[in-house]
Scaffold this active site. Structure first.
Site, mmCIF file in Angstrom:
data_model
loop_
_atom_site.group_PDB
_atom_site.id
_atom_site.type_symbol
_atom_site.label_atom_id
_atom_site.label_comp_id
_atom_site.label_asym_id
_atom_site.label_seq_id
_atom_site.Cartn_x
_atom_site.Cartn_y
_atom_site.Cartn_z
ATOM 1 N N GLY A 1 -2.395 -14.091 -7.846
ATOM 2 C CA GLY A 1 -2.099 -13.088 -6.747
ATOM 3 C C GLY A 1 -0.782 -13.322 -6.007
ATOM 4 O O GLY A 1 -0.029 -12.552 -5.835
ATOM 5 N N CYS A 2 -0.769 -14.597 -5.725
ATOM 6 C CA CYS A 2 0.388 -14.970 -4.919
ATOM 7 C C CYS A 2 1.912 -14.876 -5.662
ATOM 8 O O CYS A 2 2.861 -14.650 -5.203
ATOM 9 C CB CYS A 2 0.235 -16.425 -4.280
ATOM 10 S SG CYS A 2 -1.070 -16.784 -3.388
ATOM 11 N N THR A 3 1.689 -15.270 -7.113
ATOM 12 C CA THR A 3 2.853 -14.980 -7.857
ATOM 13 C C THR A 3 3.320 -13.424 -8.065
ATOM 14 O O THR A 3 4.434 -13.107 -7.967
ATOM 15 C CB THR A 3 2.448 -15.550 -9.191
ATOM 16 O OG1 THR A 3 2.421 -16.967 -8.993
ATOM 17 C CG2 THR A 3 3.728 -15.339 -10.099
ATOM 18 N N GLY B 1 4.960 -12.374 -4.748
ATOM 19 C CA GLY B 1 6.067 -12.946 -4.518
ATOM 20 C C GLY B 1 7.059 -12.128 -5.648
ATOM 21 O O GLY B 1 8.124 -11.755 -5.414
#
Length: 157
Positions: free
Chosen positions: A44-46, A49
């Site tokens: 999710g963070c990738t 970003g």
């Protein structure tokens, strides 16, 4: 004291990638998007970003700087930034000072265990340093587009 909508955000300084120190007061005259995410290199963070990366030119055109914040180390951030080719800096908040300022540390549950973690959140600060919009408990799909639209509208206001 935590941030409040439509009030000036308390100045802070924090270490960031590329050997920089990010200070809110140094960014006066530019809008600022600060997005908090739980952990470098997780799915999710990738994806989040990458969304900010892919829209970075549009944010720049709207006089807006973008910063990602998590509790990961600068070394972890540098690897994540390099691998994903992020054109913006990532702030390392190991002591949670910036997380506390924006009140994004929340009780979470994973596999039945409770722990304190970063609640995926994004904040839009105007060119005078006033918090104009916040998104808490963010779901990644469509989020970057919503933040960009708000930044563009604020830039035109």
């Amino acid at each position: 004291m935590a941030v409040v909508l439509n009030e000036a955000v308390t100045d802070f300084q924090a270490p960031a990638t590329s050997g920089k120190t990010v200070s809110l007061s140094d960014l006066k005259g530019k809008q600022v998007v600060i997005y908090f995410y739980p952990k470098d290199s997780t799915p999710g963070c990738t994806t989040e970003g990458q969304g900010f990366r892919d829209q970075y030119a549009a944010f720049q055109a709207a006089n807006t700087e973008v910063f990602g914040v998590s509790r990961d180390s600068l070394k972890s951030h540098e690897n994540f930034k390099c691998k994903q080719e992020f054109p913006f800096e990532l702030i390392s908040d190991k002591d949670e000072a910036v997380c506390q300022l924006f009140d994004v540390i929340k009780l979470k549950k994973l596999y039945g265990k409770e722990y304190l973690g970063v609640d995926r959140s994004t904040f839009l600060i105007d060119a005078k340093g006033v918090l104009r919009q916040e998104w808490r408990g963010v779901k990644v799909p469509g989020h970057v587009d919503a933040v960009l639209a708000a930044a563009q509208a604020l830039d035109k206001a």
